[in-house]
Design an enzyme around this catalytic site. Structure first.
Site, PDB file in Angstrom:
ATOM      1  N   GLY A 154     -12.114  -1.564   7.980  1.00 45.22           N
ATOM      2  CA  GLY A 154     -11.432  -1.028   9.162  1.00 45.22           C
ATOM      3  C   GLY A 154     -10.998  -2.159  10.072  1.00 45.22           C
TER       4      GLY A 154
ATOM      5  N   LYS B   9      -4.271   0.407  -2.456  1.00 45.42           N
ATOM      6  CA  LYS B   9      -4.168   1.812  -2.856  1.00 45.42           C
ATOM      7  C   LYS B   9      -4.102   2.716  -1.625  1.00 45.42           C
ATOM      8  CE  LYS B   9      -4.009   5.396  -5.479  1.00 45.42           C
ATOM      9  NZ  LYS B   9      -2.701   5.673  -6.149  1.00 45.42           N
TER      10      LYS B   9
HETATM   11  C1  AGP Z   1       2.984   4.577  -3.943  1.00 50.65           C
HETATM   12  O1  AGP Z   1       2.999   4.240  -5.321  1.00 50.65           O
HETATM   13  C2  AGP Z   1       2.289   3.528  -3.110  1.00 50.65           C
HETATM   14  N1  AGP Z   1       0.991   3.263  -3.603  1.00 50.65           N
HETATM   15  C3  AGP Z   1       2.338   3.853  -1.636  1.00 50.65           C
HETATM   16  O2  AGP Z   1       3.690   3.958  -1.250  1.00 50.65           O
HETATM   17  C4  AGP Z   1       1.604   5.149  -1.211  1.00 50.65           C
HETATM   18  O3  AGP Z   1       2.324   6.257  -1.661  1.00 50.65           O
HETATM   19  C5  AGP Z   1       1.534   5.181   0.323  1.00 50.65           C
HETATM   20  O4  AGP Z   1       0.801   4.053   0.772  1.00 50.65           O
HETATM   21  C6  AGP Z   1       0.895   6.451   0.866  1.00 50.65           C
HETATM   22  O5  AGP Z   1      -0.439   6.535   0.428  1.00 50.65           O
HETATM   23  P1  AGP Z   1      -1.196   7.945   0.606  1.00 50.65           P
HETATM   24  O6  AGP Z   1      -0.474   8.933  -0.254  1.00 50.65           O
HETATM   25  O7  AGP Z   1      -2.591   7.684   0.146  1.00 50.65           O
HETATM   26  O8  AGP Z   1      -1.128   8.313   2.054  1.00 50.65           O
END
Ligand code: AGP
Length: 602
Positions: free
Chosen positions: A101, A597
């Site tokens: 965080g 991720k």
């Molecule tokens: C997509 O392949 C990426 N890893 C990234 O754009 C992701 O979709 C975005 O960070 C949103 O993440 P979330 O769906 O966990 O909110």
């Protein structure tokens, strides 16, 4: 973002922690470390670099102990370095902390402590936690943690150990995920389920400002008033294999291949399971405005949903990236529904957008994949996708699951508004239910895409064009290619080419053309001809009859489906296209450079 794991029990904590950190690598990191607590204080090994480098270090400097904390760091304050790695230990070597965080008031705390004679060694915000905890410590560890949690501002998930209490491990969180695992041989804290899955599927989800106190014998929970809190233990349905690669070279390919099954599960849950109950609770007639907000691929899913919702509901739908939505002073109120889409449920911008929407009185509906995540808990209602653990940074199955959830939501809302009769709804639902089988059909033909992609490795830039729904899904195709192959790409509405982009078209420029919206075939074909006449090559994804223009246009057909849901089929080709290009380039597909991720910080 960062990954945390802690263990206390009757086995050696070190191998358990290292193994757990490996299961958290997908969160993105630049350094790693661990600390064990013995009778004579802490032993800490931490450094910049990957986990295998840490393991080499541990062979040179073996550690062991029955209690320990570990961390993978994704730098936010202070560059990746040994000294900035976690765990951080206070200057009296009494309290060790791992943190995920951002502490927003760390500067003022740091200055305050420096005036008290505390010496800092790192440039991190996290070190202030260990130093402040030591400063507060007065022999009562839990009281110290309460005082600490009241002083810190920002987001944190903390694992805390104290040398004076070697048989205790404490955890506390605010705005960041932390689970407590319970096994026969010991107890865990972790940022995410895969880190403990090998040892247990029994977990507690720690809530904000709850304090977990773990010993080898058990776990207790307190609130910041030091009152005991009773919590329900949850059973995680993911088995350890689900979080492993299952024989595929990359998690991403495994997750692409899992889509037929997880789409079936998601649809089933939303038609008759808990998801259906949640959808039934929502009275769409109460709302005059629908906003969708998310980040990255989840935002792209929202773009697709805009076209589907507007076609079926005949209601205006706005789509906004969460990082924009949160600061735009959105024109929303009690009659607005804000739909938040997120695989992790922990994306900082999307959480902030949700809180902003709630502050303005809007109804918040989240579509989330990770059970117990912040978004799922704080939104008014949450619809879970059933995509299971998605380890690859580049989302595929969770994205596809989001699309099906959005389609079903649109059909249900359209019935609620009287725009669809139950019979019409049934027909649409039948089409949605056919998606998993049709996705499976596409996945049986991967070699065509694989061969085409292998010839595309050398491209420096690729364009994706489409109109209407095809433009929306083209944005996802472009993002997939960028994030895992590092090839620049842009997604454009086909009609926009002539307003500037077409100047970039040269001999052999690759233009991936999505063509599933029947009434717009002539238009998108004309766009394809415009680029072909300027030397481009076209990958045509769709069923319209078209020429091959001397071999410069290659067509990939899709199983027939209701046009509104065609994005669920074309995206499979786009995922495979990006995957096989990146695989041919030999890149780190599951953990692309600079990406995480879950982006749990701004
Ligand atoms: C997509 O392949 C990426 N890893 C990234 O754009 C992701 O979709 C975005 O960070 C949103 O993440 P979330 O769906 O966990 O909110």
């Amino acid at each position: 973002m960062c990954g945390i794991i802690g263990y206390i029990g009757n086995q050696d904590a070190v191998p358990i922690i290292v193994e757990g950190l490996k299961k958290l690598e997908y969160r993105g990191y630049d350094s790693a470390g661990l600390a064990v607590c013995g009778a004579d204080g802490f032993s800490v090994v931490k450094q910049k670099g990957r986990l295998d480098a840490l393991e080499i270090r541990l062979k040179q400097q073996p550690l062991s102990g029955f209690a320990g904390i570990g961390h993978t760091r994704w730098a936010t304050h202070g560059e990746p370095s040994d000294v900035n790695s976690h765990p951080h230990v206070g200057q009296q070597n009494r309290i060790a902390v791992v943190h995920n965080g951002i502490i927003e008031n760390y500067q003022e705390i740091k200055e305050y402590l420096q005036q008290k004679g505390v010496t800092f060694h790192s440039q991190t915000d996290s070190e202030v936690i260990a130093q402040l905890a030591e400063y507060y410590y007065d022999k009562e560890l839990i009281k110290t943690v309460v005082k600490l949690s009241r002083r810190l501002e920002g987001s944190y998930a903390l694992g805390i150990m104290c040398a004076a209490h070697p048989d205790v491990l404490v955890a506390v969180k605010k705005d960041n995920p932390l689970i407590i695992g319970v096994s026969a041989h010991g107890h865990f804290i972790a940022s995410d389920i895969p880190a403990v899955l090998k040892h247990t599927n029994q977990v507690y989800y720690l809530e904000d400002n709850e304090i977990a106190v773990l010993t080898a014998q058990g776990v207790q929970f307190f609130n910041t008033e030091l009152e005991t809190v009773s919590k329900k233990i949850e059973t995680v349905s993911w088995n350890p294999e689900a979080a492993e690669k299952g024989g595929y070279p990359h998690f991403m390919l495994k997750e692409i291949m899992e889509q037929p099954q997880i789409l079936k599960d998601t649809i089933a849950n939303l038609l008759s399971g808990k998801g259906a109950e949640v959808m039934q609770q929502i009275d769409i007639k109460k709302f005059t405005r629908v906003c969708i907000t998310a980040c990255g691929s989840a935002y792209n899913a929202g773009l697709v949903a805009k076209y589907v919702f507007e076609r079926l509901l005949r209601l205006p739908v706005e789509v906004e990236t969460a990082s924009e939505f949160r600061y735009k002073d959105a024109i929303i109120d009690e009659q607005s529904m804000v739909i938040l889409i997120s695989q992790s449920g922990e994306t900082a911008d999307t959480i902030a957008a949700m809180r902003e929407a709630k502050r303005k009185g809007a109804f918040t509906l989240s579509i989330v994949n990770v059970v117990g995540s912040t978004l799922s808990k704080e939104s008014d209602v949450c619809i879970y996708t059933a995509a299971g653990p998605e380890i690859a940074v580049a989302t595929t199955k969770a994205f596809s699951a989001q699309l099906t959830a959005l389609y079903l939501l649109a059909v249900r809302f359209a019935v609620g508004l009287g725009r669809l009769t139950p019979t019409q709804a049934k027909q649409y639902i039948g089409q949605i239910q056919s998606i998993p089988k049709k996705v499976a059909e596409i996945l049986q033909e991967v070699d065509t895409v694989q061969r085409y992609a292998a010839a595309c490795v050398g491209y420096k830039s690729v364009f994706f064009i489409g109109r209407n729904l095809d433009y929306a899904i083209a944005t996802e195709g472009s993002l997939k290619l960028k994030e895992i192959s590092y090839i620049h790409s842009e997604a454009y509405a086909g009609g926009e080419l002539k307003h500037g982009t077409i100047s970039l078209i040269e001999d052999n420029t690759l233009v991936v053309t999505l063509a599933t919206v029947e009434k717009l075939y002539p238009k998108i074909l004309s766009n394809a001809e415009q680029v072909l006449s300027r030397g481009a090559r076209v990958l045509w994804i769709g069923n319209a009859q078209t020429d091959d223009y001397g071999g410069r246009l290659v067509q990939l057909r899709l199983p027939p489906i209701e046009e509104l849901f065609a994005p669920s089929l074309s995206v499979i080709v786009l995922q495979l296209f990006a995957y096989y290009i990146a695989a041919n380039k030999g890149l780190d597909i599951d953990k692309p450079r600079n990406l995480a991720k879950s982006v749990t910080v701004e």
